[in-house]
Design an enzyme around this catalytic site. Structure first.
Site, PDB file in Angstrom:
ATOM      1  N   ASP A  72       1.032  10.114   1.491  1.00  0.00           N
ATOM      2  CA  ASP A  72       0.358   9.023   0.793  1.00  0.00           C
ATOM      3  C   ASP A  72       1.162   8.311  -0.291  1.00  0.00           C
ATOM      4  O   ASP A  72       1.514   7.137  -0.171  1.00  0.00           O
ATOM      5  CB  ASP A  72      -0.978   9.500   0.232  1.00  0.00           C
TER       6      ASP A  72
ATOM      7  N   GLU B   5      -8.993   8.228  -5.649  1.00  0.00           N
ATOM      8  CA  GLU B   5      -8.410   7.189  -4.802  1.00  0.00           C
ATOM      9  C   GLU B   5      -9.390   6.061  -4.463  1.00  0.00           C
ATOM     10  O   GLU B   5      -9.021   4.875  -4.474  1.00  0.00           O
ATOM     11  CB  GLU B   5      -7.881   7.815  -3.502  1.00  0.00           C
TER      12      GLU B   5
ATOM     13  N   ARG C 165       2.384  13.620 -14.157  1.00  0.00           N
ATOM     14  CA  ARG C 165       1.455  13.853 -15.262  1.00  0.00           C
ATOM     15  C   ARG C 165       2.170  13.788 -16.613  1.00  0.00           C
ATOM     16  O   ARG C 165       1.747  13.050 -17.511  1.00  0.00           O
ATOM     17  CB  ARG C 165       0.755  15.201 -15.091  1.00  0.00           C
TER      18      ARG C 165
ATOM     19  N   GLU D 195       4.231  17.324  -9.775  1.00  0.00           N
ATOM     20  CA  GLU D 195       3.115  17.276 -10.718  1.00  0.00           C
ATOM     21  C   GLU D 195       3.602  17.050 -12.149  1.00  0.00           C
ATOM     22  O   GLU D 195       2.981  16.331 -12.926  1.00  0.00           O
ATOM     23  CB  GLU D 195       2.297  18.568 -10.637  1.00  0.00           C
TER      24      GLU D 195
END
Length: 487
Positions: A287, A422, A161, A157
């Site tokens: 993913d 998404e 980010r 993360e």
């Protein structure tokens, strides 16, 4: 895209800022790219920032009045969300909109890391909100400090980010402060890579430099987390001249490429490099690893041939074993375990795949290209159906295909919307590549919250930019003069 379950901020702030200057900005913005992002300037050791364009309305050069009004509507939403964050949680990581308080137990904890500021700056820049951009930029310069953080942070993360947001701002502006801050963040994460295999642990305490696997996944590391660092760390090496960052992610690639077959299990032991449970997915836990294989090849100027080979080999298996068609003709992706379909359902997280397959189809002409585009269209249609068939018109966390029930959530834990971007990423990419009006129409159905689908192709063109999995734009080497590679 994995682990977006962590997002808890206000709907508008998350959609318009935490997913940054990306598919969500491109939905409605129509600025003139040459005016905002492609100002040519002499190279210098410390390049000056791009001139700010204060009156962004003059950039609407090809759009109808209706499209302009949609863009302005979304910009007003962004302004409202940003101002609310500024009033009630400035410098904190996230805002809890109902109580109007900072969210102190989010994935980034109670420390004042300004996650919303860093994640939203490139959005502000592309929207022409320059007063807000400068204010956020100054906060980052004066207050962002990872060295003193004494609680655990997610390596994944923090990379997508913070590093992603800072590097996007550096590429857009040339302001070296952003590059330096990105390097500080990366340096705080480097101890997590000190494992016997080189596969990083999922969490780290920057102050103590202690790192360990994510508690819920221990003793293993998650494929989508360790495999979704390549864009940021590679680009950081290129703009700083410091090779250690790229070396770390190249080592991850090397270990992961030693796999059972052409697909990858979703977890692997960081100590011994042994793959764990044979579970394969383009949804949670898998993913964005596949997304980054394709985008690493694109971002390298197509020189990272290994990444494209790994991608195509994996996708051939996905299309042959994980792609299903419902009774009514809806295409969807399932998970496999021990090579067997686990459940007839698709994760919302998998809805990025429509855009991914479309990019793969149009960037390299090979034996899979035609099928990639067909599947891209069909998967994007299915994800739109999941939105359309819900009572709220928001897509559920997962949707099932059981007999007469198709593209609907059945279980309580699936009947929720976690601010997933998404599907809208796929709308954006499909619009840019096909110019089929339905993708804009579907995007506006969702806005009635989004931003960047209705832009000119010249604003962040797909042949010059890729988006990291948190939707921050990063330039393509050899194609984009804003790459700023260190000499």
């Amino acid at each position: 895209m994995c682990n977006k379950m962590y997002a808890t901020i206000h709907f508008a702030i998350t959609a318009l800022m935490l997913f940054g200057a990306t598919f969500l900005i491109m939905y409605i913005m129509n600025l003139n790219y040459e005016t905002v992002l492609h100002r040519r300037r002499p190279r210098a050791a410390d390049p000056a920032p791009v001139e700010f364009m204060e009156d962004n309305t003059r950039g609407y050069v090809t759009s109808s009045n209706d499209t302009i009004q949609k863009a302005l509507t979304v910009k007003q939403m962004m302004t409202h969300a940003w101002n609310s964050y500024k009033v009630y949680a400035w410098g904190k990581n996230e805002l809890k909109p109902m109580s109007k308080r900072a969210h102190l137990s989010s994935v980034f904890g109670p420390h004042d890391l300004g996650a919303t500021i860093v994640d939203g700056l490139d959005t502000l820049y592309l929207m022409g909100m320059m007063d807000e951009f400068r204010e956020g930029r100054d906060w980052v310069a004066e207050h962002l400090n990872f060295k003193e953080v004494d609680y655990e942070l997610s390596v994944f993360e923090t990379t997508i980010r913070f590093m992603g947001g800072l590097l996007a701002c550096y590429s857009l502006t040339g302001d070296s402060m952003f590059k330096d801050k990105a390097a500080e963040v990366a340096d705080a994460l480097l101890p997590a890579f000190e494992t016997p295999t080189g596969l990083p642990y999922g969490h780290i305490q920057p102050y103590t430099k202690a790192s360990y696997p994510s508690g819920w996944a221990a003793p293993n590391s998650i494929l989508s987390e360790i495999g979704t660092l390549h864009l940021e760390f590679s680009y950081l090496s290129d703009v700083t001249g410091i090779e250690v960052y790229k070396d770390k992610v190249d080592r991850i690639r090397q270990v992961l490429n030693d796999k059972p077959g052409n697909l990858y299990y979703t977890s692997i032991n960081s100590h011994n490099g042994q793959w764990a449970l044979p579970h394969m997915s383009l949804g949670a836990f898998g993913d964005s690893f596949y997304e980054y294989l394709l985008k690493a090849w694109l971002m390298s100027g197509r020189t990272d041939k290994q990444a494209r080979i790994m991608f195509d080999n994996a996708m051939e298996v996905v299309l042959n074993k994980m792609l299903r068609v419902s009774n009514s003709g809806l295409s969807y992706l399932v998970d496999l375990q021990f090579g067997i379909v686990v459940e007839e359902k698709m994760d919302h997280l998998s809805c990025f795949a429509g855009g991914m397959f479309a990019l793969a189809s149009t960037t390299l002409n090979n034996s899979l290209s035609e099928r990639y585009m067909d599947v891209a269209s069909k998967l994007t249609h299915t994800c739109h159906e999941a939105y359309s068939r819900s009572v709220t018109k928001l897509g559920p966390e997962a949707f099932r295909f059981n007999g007469a029930v198709e593209a609907r959530a059945l279980r309580k834990k699936e009947k929720k919307y976690l601010l997933r971007p998404e599907t809208f990423e796929s709308y954006f990419i499909m619009w840019r590549l096909t110019k089929d009006q339905k993708y804009r129409d579907w995007g506006w159905e969702g806005v009635q919250y989004l931003y960047l689908l209705f832009s000119d192709d010249s604003l962040v063109p797909l042949d010059e930019w890729v988006f990291n999995t948190e939707a921050h734009p990063l330039p393509i080497k050899g194609k984009n003069q804003l790459y700023h590679q260190d000499n």
